[in-house]
Write an enzyme that holds these catalytic residues in place. Sequence first.
Site, short mmCIF file in Angstrom:
data_model
loop_
_atom_site.label_atom_id
_atom_site.label_comp_id
_atom_site.label_asym_id
_atom_site.label_seq_id
_atom_site.Cartn_x
_atom_site.Cartn_y
_atom_site.Cartn_z
N HIS A 219 -16.08 3.35 -10.02
CA HIS A 219 -15.75 2.66 -11.43
C HIS A 219 -16.60 2.94 -12.68
CE1 HIS A 219 -12.42 0.64 -9.49
NE2 HIS A 219 -12.98 0.15 -8.71
N ASP B 240 -10.09 -0.65 1.07
CA ASP B 240 -9.63 -1.84 0.74
C ASP B 240 -8.02 -1.94 0.45
OD1 ASP B 240 -9.90 -0.28 -1.35
OD2 ASP B 240 -10.93 -1.75 -2.71
N HIS C 262 -7.98 0.47 -5.53
CA HIS C 262 -8.01 0.38 -7.14
C HIS C 262 -8.13 1.93 -7.80
CE1 HIS C 262 -9.51 -3.13 -5.05
NE2 HIS C 262 -8.68 -3.86 -6.23
N ASP D 21 -9.06 5.09 -2.63
CA ASP D 21 -9.47 3.45 -2.76
C ASP D 21 -7.97 2.47 -3.16
OD1 ASP D 21 -12.06 1.40 -3.35
OD2 ASP D 21 -10.49 0.89 -4.44
ZN LIG Z 1 -11.39 -1.05 -4.55
#
Ligand SMILES: [Zn+2]
Length: 368
Positions: free
Chosen positions: A170, A296, A208, A206
């Site tokens: 991120h 995740d 996200h 991932d």
């Molecule tokens: Zn994540």
Amino acid sequence: MPAIPLAWSEAQRLHDPAAEIWVGVRTPAVEVSARADAIRLSLEQAGHPVVSATPPAERALLAVHDRTLIDFLAGAWDRWERSGLPQDPGQDRVVPYFFPHPGLLGTLAPALPVATWARTGQFAFDTMTLIGPGTWEAALGAAGAALTATELVLDGAPAAYACCRPPGHHVTRSAYGGCCYLNNGAIAAARLLEQLGGPVALLDVDAHHGNGAQTIFYGCAEVVTGSVHVDPGAGWFPHFLGFAAEHGEGEGEGANCNIVLAPGSGDAPWLGAVDELVDWARGCAPRALVIALGVDAAAGDSESPLRVSAVGYRAAGRALGLLGLPTVVVQEGGYDLATIGALVRETLAGLDDGLAAAAAGATRVRHG
Ligand SMILES: [Zn+2]
């Protein structure tokens, strides 16, 4: 093929975020060092050799991050402690409270705030990503693991895995957040680019969006970035970007690919998206691959609504391996301590299968 080596830094243990601050509420941290321990145990049991990570050279960090961010992170805890904030008002982690929002400043550049408690908002884009006494050392350890895995691949290993913790995907060139401090995957990609030439593919599975690498390389054709993730338009982090219409800009036009999934998506739609991402990357003719491996997206993980199984992760690893590229895998998210180790192990097993199949196919082509 010998088992994929695991690059490991003991320094990852020094980071204890203690908590996250979400909608103003202090909740227990989920990004904990037990995650890395569970992964290491699972991989060691499966015969993966452990390689100690060496600390990163500063120039490797500066390839993808601004000097101002590095300097802030390196000194953030010491300044916070010296300022007395742990005693008054009793905040034992570095946390922002005030942000130089474009709507605040208009056309003015932000001044460098004098107050320690104001400085954080210049670099943090959320309130969840706390800094404590060993955070910087752990972030350096994670970046060192990514670079050590990269050197193993540059030295001829078909693939290497970096047990990066804290994660990194991120973080942008100038701002941190999402429980990440340094963008380990981007650092690995920049090193591969420097040594092998481009393009290098950085593919993020991932749950996200890999917003950090997207932003760092948005105007760059030499690192092509792709991400399969839960749709931010359905209310998920990072909320403000990660949509399918983001293709890159300038020289990087067409060098970014986002594939979004509805909450509740399981193996079939997720693997369809991974296959689509792999096909897109193949079309970019990359020389090397970095996989930002978050697990995740698994069913049972508390941090995402995707429902992928361990079988699905193994199939994704195989699909990525079929690219047949020198491959560095960096750890991103994955928070279910009971399953995180097996999910990473299965993904690496699939990657091994895919790389072996790609190598056999290449041999057949040469001989046939
Ligand atoms: Zn994540």
